[in-house]
Scaffold this active site. Structure first.
Site, PDB file in Angstrom:
ATOM      1  N   ASP A  81      -0.630  -1.098   6.772  1.00 54.93           N
ATOM      2  CA  ASP A  81      -0.738  -0.953   8.212  1.00 54.93           C
ATOM      3  C   ASP A  81      -1.898  -1.830   8.658  1.00 54.93           C
ATOM      4  O   ASP A  81      -2.851  -2.063   7.918  1.00 54.93           O
ATOM      5  CB  ASP A  81      -0.850   0.514   8.642  1.00 54.93           C
ATOM      6  CG  ASP A  81      -2.221   1.088   8.430  1.00 54.93           C
ATOM      7  OD1 ASP A  81      -3.134   0.708   9.173  1.00 54.93           O
ATOM      8  OD2 ASP A  81      -2.371   1.914   7.509  1.00 54.93           O
TER       9      ASP A  81
ATOM     10  N   HIS B 170      -4.350  22.100   9.181  1.00 54.13           N
ATOM     11  CA  HIS B 170      -4.350  21.386   7.908  1.00 54.13           C
ATOM     12  C   HIS B 170      -2.986  20.713   7.678  1.00 54.13           C
ATOM     13  O   HIS B 170      -1.962  21.305   7.975  1.00 54.13           O
ATOM     14  CB  HIS B 170      -4.648  22.393   6.786  1.00 54.13           C
ATOM     15  CG  HIS B 170      -4.947  21.749   5.492  1.00 54.13           C
ATOM     16  ND1 HIS B 170      -3.952  21.371   4.628  1.00 54.13           N
ATOM     17  CD2 HIS B 170      -6.120  21.407   4.907  1.00 54.13           C
ATOM     18  CE1 HIS B 170      -4.511  20.803   3.561  1.00 54.13           C
ATOM     19  NE2 HIS B 170      -5.827  20.833   3.701  1.00 54.13           N
TER      20      HIS B 170
ATOM     21  N   ASP C 203       0.881  -1.147   0.000  1.00 55.81           N
ATOM     22  CA  ASP C 203       0.000   0.000   0.000  1.00 55.81           C
ATOM     23  C   ASP C 203       0.932   1.213   0.000  1.00 55.81           C
ATOM     24  O   ASP C 203       1.960   1.188   0.657  1.00 55.81           O
ATOM     25  CB  ASP C 203      -0.850  -0.016   1.268  1.00 55.81           C
ATOM     26  CG  ASP C 203      -1.654   1.244   1.400  1.00 55.81           C
ATOM     27  OD1 ASP C 203      -2.316   1.609   0.413  1.00 55.81           O
ATOM     28  OD2 ASP C 203      -1.583   1.882   2.466  1.00 55.81           O
TER      29      ASP C 203
ATOM     30  N   ASP D 139       3.198  41.214   8.467  1.00 51.57           N
ATOM     31  CA  ASP D 139       4.044  42.415   8.410  1.00 51.57           C
ATOM     32  C   ASP D 139       3.447  43.463   7.469  1.00 51.57           C
ATOM     33  O   ASP D 139       4.147  44.078   6.648  1.00 51.57           O
ATOM     34  CB  ASP D 139       5.461  42.058   7.927  1.00 51.57           C
ATOM     35  CG  ASP D 139       6.145  41.048   8.835  1.00 51.57           C
ATOM     36  OD1 ASP D 139       5.762  40.992  10.032  1.00 51.57           O
ATOM     37  OD2 ASP D 139       7.027  40.314   8.361  1.00 51.57           O
TER      38      ASP D 139
ATOM     39  N   GLY E 100     -11.493  25.619  -0.222  1.00 54.96           N
ATOM     40  CA  GLY E 100     -11.031  24.789  -1.340  1.00 54.96           C
ATOM     41  C   GLY E 100      -9.939  25.426  -2.172  1.00 54.96           C
ATOM     42  O   GLY E 100      -9.466  24.832  -3.139  1.00 54.96           O
TER      43      GLY E 100
ATOM     44  N   GLY F 171      -2.153  29.354  -2.058  1.00 53.20           N
ATOM     45  CA  GLY F 171      -3.184  28.485  -2.593  1.00 53.20           C
ATOM     46  C   GLY F 171      -2.738  27.766  -3.830  1.00 53.20           C
ATOM     47  O   GLY F 171      -1.601  27.908  -4.292  1.00 53.20           O
TER      48      GLY F 171
ATOM     49  N   SER G  52      -2.274  26.582  11.927  1.00 51.93           N
ATOM     50  CA  SER G  52      -3.137  25.806  11.035  1.00 51.93           C
ATOM     51  C   SER G  52      -3.167  24.351  11.459  1.00 51.93           C
ATOM     52  O   SER G  52      -2.186  23.826  11.965  1.00 51.93           O
ATOM     53  CB  SER G  52      -2.614  25.928   9.606  1.00 51.93           C
ATOM     54  OG  SER G  52      -3.177  24.924   8.797  1.00 51.93           O
TER      55      SER G  52
ATOM     56  N   GLY H 291      -7.398  27.989  -0.689  1.00 56.47           N
ATOM     57  CA  GLY H 291      -6.202  28.365   0.038  1.00 56.47           C
ATOM     58  C   GLY H 291      -6.504  29.186   1.263  1.00 56.47           C
ATOM     59  O   GLY H 291      -7.618  29.150   1.785  1.00 56.47           O
ATOM     60  N   VAL H 292      -5.506  29.938   1.727  1.00 55.35           N
ATOM     61  CA  VAL H 292      -5.668  30.755   2.918  1.00 55.35           C
ATOM     62  C   VAL H 292      -5.060  32.129   2.676  1.00 55.35           C
ATOM     63  O   VAL H 292      -4.228  32.329   1.781  1.00 55.35           O
ATOM     64  CB  VAL H 292      -4.985  30.111   4.151  1.00 55.35           C
ATOM     65  CG1 VAL H 292      -5.699  28.824   4.552  1.00 55.35           C
ATOM     66  CG2 VAL H 292      -3.522  29.836   3.888  1.00 55.35           C
TER      67      VAL H 292
END
Lengths: 81, 689
Positions: free
Chosen positions: B571, B410, B371, B446, B438, B453, B408, B440-441
């Protein structure tokens, strides 16, 4: 052991002195399987050990030990649980 | 087991060392093989001592033959009835259990020789011949007992590896109570949740979690890994491993029967239970063996008596030779002996084979399916490239991106922050963090508006970047990586590439599998492009891409339909169905709960090279089993006709005066041959890499 039956099945391991050969382990296995409540018997000839899965509402360690004794071998519990 | 020497009531002295025991059961377990060995030693010595005068009297007696016969009877009878009583006892057990055994054969054979000779001695008129064969019964008993003695010694060498594992269990722990006081306590008193202290050089008492401290820990005794593992707070440490460098404060997690070591010992022991098909066959043969041999011996003896007309003495010798040379034990021990050595050897190098049936299948494996995610790869993304695309340098690109992603949850965000930390980049606090669903951020760093993204963000962004494309970004995606574009105040400043990283051992693992002639296949949910990139990196040439988790099982099945014997590596939790479907499932250990892992084989350490080791070891063990069975059959199948009289046409009937001795010698050595041959498996070394 692969097939573990449902219910209150317990596993006990006996060290059996003199169980050196397959024929001995086959004889012990045969005896134990006749005992009501014994579900599975496995034996490890090289380690002189017998693994017994039993239903604790039908039989107990003392009866298992007695059955091994009847087959002609002395034994003691080596692991429990 | 911890026992206070001063108060211990149970003690035993073995070869000058005093042992103390916690319980009667412990002491008996320890002493039983020792006692049996002493007894055999005594019996062998006594029997050998008596065989000397018996042989002298038989072959060069200074006495008249009648007197000599009486004396021989007086010497042979204690050997037969006292020293050899174990054979009669075994015979009684065998009759009660209705299961023929070795003792029956020896008791019958020696009783025939001794009984016949006794009749000749005391009722000489009854039989036509006046020769006695007391030497036969005495020498057979001596040889068989010596054989058993050797068998015990070799057997205990074979099981030593398991005992060594048991002996690894630490006996004491240093526990800290709530008041902060430290005390030395026996290991049985440690329970989960206790705080323990382990100094450099000491054993970790039970499976624990590190609370404080950093240290290198030697885990080789459990995982087979020779390089010590670095441990810091939050890490798991296993009982019996050795703390090497720093003081560790631990919280006990698993104790007693639940520790990794206890589980390993239990699994290795249970693996010895004979369930391999190859063993069942041998067991069946062994259970019919004794009656068949007795019948064959009687038939041979009778045939010689009736057809050969050479008198009863020859028939007795034929009968004795046949029953004595037959050895169901060699047959019975052929598989278990090799299995024990093979599985213990595996356990020493971190490969746990859960039973003979798995070993048998692993030995026949020709295809290994991996896997991808979490098995060949770490299973989480990490930053592989930082590409500046504007006026600022790589470090600034990373700094801006990581500053936005601080906090974050994520996986991509975590990977970027990790990379910044790894490179020692100082971050600024972001303000006004905003997730663009979906795509980005976005945050202010500064005083600059920084957006991260994918390309979609750029395509559908504020329009200022319309038509943006860069061959370098496309190139990263071509390699199967995820590209994150970093935009600062509306301008593209760089891109980060992330990919699931391949485990360091993956390439070597695939290479060693190929070297032993195994086909390697990778399964992944990724698209073909990513799959191809990873496959190439680890050296796999066959892969199945876009396989949904539930399809893994089908993929294994379709390989099996092609006639392949498939091992699936994954696993033990997510890939459980596919692992179960495969001919043998190989689970990569994911912690200390070894017994819970699905799969017939568990690799205790997260090192994929164990897969090839498991297969080679299984192959070696399997061929050892076949060799053993060959020897066992050779002893029985070839030598039984010899014992039954097949040599008479070549050597005359005189050969049967010594044949019972040779038969006993062969029988005595047969089990030892098989056991010693199995011990050679201890020499197995995983292939060097």
């Amino acid at each position: 052991m692969s097939e573990r039956p449902q219910g209150r099945t317990k596993r006990v391991v006996f060290s059996v002195a003199g169980m050196d050969c397959v024929t001995c382990s086959l004889a012990i296995g045969k005896r134990l399987r006749k005992l009501d409540g014994v579900k599975d018997v496995g034996s490890a000839v090289m380690l002189n050990k017998v693994f017994v899965d039993y239903d604790d509402s039908k039989t107990d360690k003392a009866s298992i030990k007695r059955a091994i004794q009847d087959a002609g071998y002395s034994s003691y519990v080596s692991a429990d649980g | 087991m911890y026992v206070d020497e001063k108060t211990a009531e149970l003690r035993a002295d073995v070869r000058g060392v005093t042992y103390y025991f916690c319980s009667d059961a412990c002491m008996r377990e320890f002493l039983a093989p020792e006692r049996e060995l002493r007894r055999l030693e005594l019996e062998v010595a006594a029997a050998a001592l008596l065989s000397v005068p018996v042989l002298l009297l038989t072959y060069s007696s200074p006495l008249p033959s009648r007197a000599s016969d009486y004396l021989l009877f007086a010497l042979a009878t204690p050997v037969q009835l006292v020293i050899g009583r174990r054979f009669y006892r075994g015979t009684l057990d065998s009759l009660r259990n209705r299961m023929g055994n070795m003792d029956v054969l020896i008791a019958l054979g020696t009783s025939a020789a001794w009984g016949y000779s006794s009749v000749v001695t005391f009722a000489p008129g009854l039989l036509p011949s006046s020769a006695v064969y007391f030497d036969t019964s005495v020498v057979i008993i001596t040889l068989i007992l010596s054989g058993r003695f050797l068998e015990h010694v070799t057997k205990s060498r074979a099981s030593a590896a398991v005992r060594k594992l048991v002996d690894l269990r630490p006996t004491i722990a240093h526990r800290v109570d709530q008041a902060g006081a430290e005390a030395e306590v026996p290991i049985e008193q440690v329970s989960a949740g206790d705080t323990l202290v382990v100094r450099p050089g000491e054993n970790v008492p039970v499976d624990s979690i590190v609370l404080e401290g950093r240290s290198a820990v030697d885990e080789s005794m459990i995982t087979g890994e020779s390089i010590p593992a670095e441990k810091s707070p939050g890490d798991e440490v296993m009982g019996a491993t050795i703390n090497l460098s720093g003081l560790l404060r631990l919280r006990a997690d698993r104790v007693g029967q639940d520790t990794a070591l206890s589980q390993i010992v239990r699994l290795v022991e249970e693996a010895q239970v004979g369930r391999a098909p190859i063993q069942r066959l041998a067991d069946r043969i062994a259970s019919y063996f004794v009656p068949v041999v007795v019948l064959a011996a009687a038939a041979a003896a009778l045939s010689w008596y009736v057809l050969g007309r050479i008198g009863p003495a020859f028939s007795v010798l034929v009968f004795v030779s046949v029953v004595v040379i037959s050895c169901p034990c060699a047959l019975g021990v052929a598989t278990p002996a090799a299995l024990l050595v093979g599985t213990s050897k595996g356990a020493q190098s971190g490969v746990l084979i859960k039973g003979g049936e798995y070993l048998e299948r692993a030995g026949r494996v020709d295809t290994v399916v991996f896997d991808k995610t979490g098995t060949l790869t770490v299973g989480k993304p990490s930053v592989t490239d930082v590409v500046p695309l504007g006026s600022v340098g790589a470090e600034e690109v990373l700094r801006l991106a990581a500053s936005v992603e601080q906090g974050s949850e994520h996986p991509i965000g975590l990977a970027i922050v990790d990379e910044a930390a790894r490179r020692g980049v100082q971050l600024s606090a972001p303000r006004g963090f905003e997730a663009l669903a979906g795509r980005g951020v976005k945050a202010t760093v500064d005083g600059r508006t920084v957006t991260l993204g994918n390309r979609r963000l750029i395509d559908e962004g504020d329009g200022s970047l319309e038509g943006y494309s860069d061959p370098r970004v496309a190139g990263l995606e071509q390699e199967g990586k995820t590209a994150v574009v970093v935009v600062s105040d509306g301008k593209v400043v760089g891109a980060l590439a992330l990919a699931d990283t391949v485990k360091p051992s993956a390439r070597a693992a695939v290479d060693s599998l190929k070297r032993i002639g195994v086909r390697v296949v990778m399964l992944t949910g990724d698209n073909a492009r990513t799959a191809a990139a990873i496959a190439e990196r680890v050296g796999i040439d066959r892969y199945l891409a876009e396989v949904l988790p539930q399809q893994k099982e089908e993929a294994v099945e379709s390989l099996q339909r092609e006639g392949r014997v498939v091992a699936m590596v994954g696993d033990g939790i997510n890939d459980a169905p596919a692992l179960a479907k495969a001919d043998v499932g190989i689970a990569i250990g994911s912690g200390t709960d070894i017994a819970k892992e699905t799969g017939g084989i568990v690799l205790i350490r997260d090192d994929l090279t164990g897969v090839a080791d498991a297969i080679s070891l299984s192959r070696k063990t399997l061929s050892k089993i076949r060799e053993n069975l060959f020897w066992a059959f050779a002893y029985n199948v070839v030598l039984i006709p010899v014992a039954a009289g097949a040599l008479v046409p070549f050597f005359g009937i005189g050969v049967y005066n010594v044949l019972p001795f040779l038969a006993a010698g062969a029988m005595a050595l047969s089990s030892v041959t098989v056991l010693s041959n199995s011990l050679l498996l201890f020499r197995f070394r995983p292939e060097p890499r």
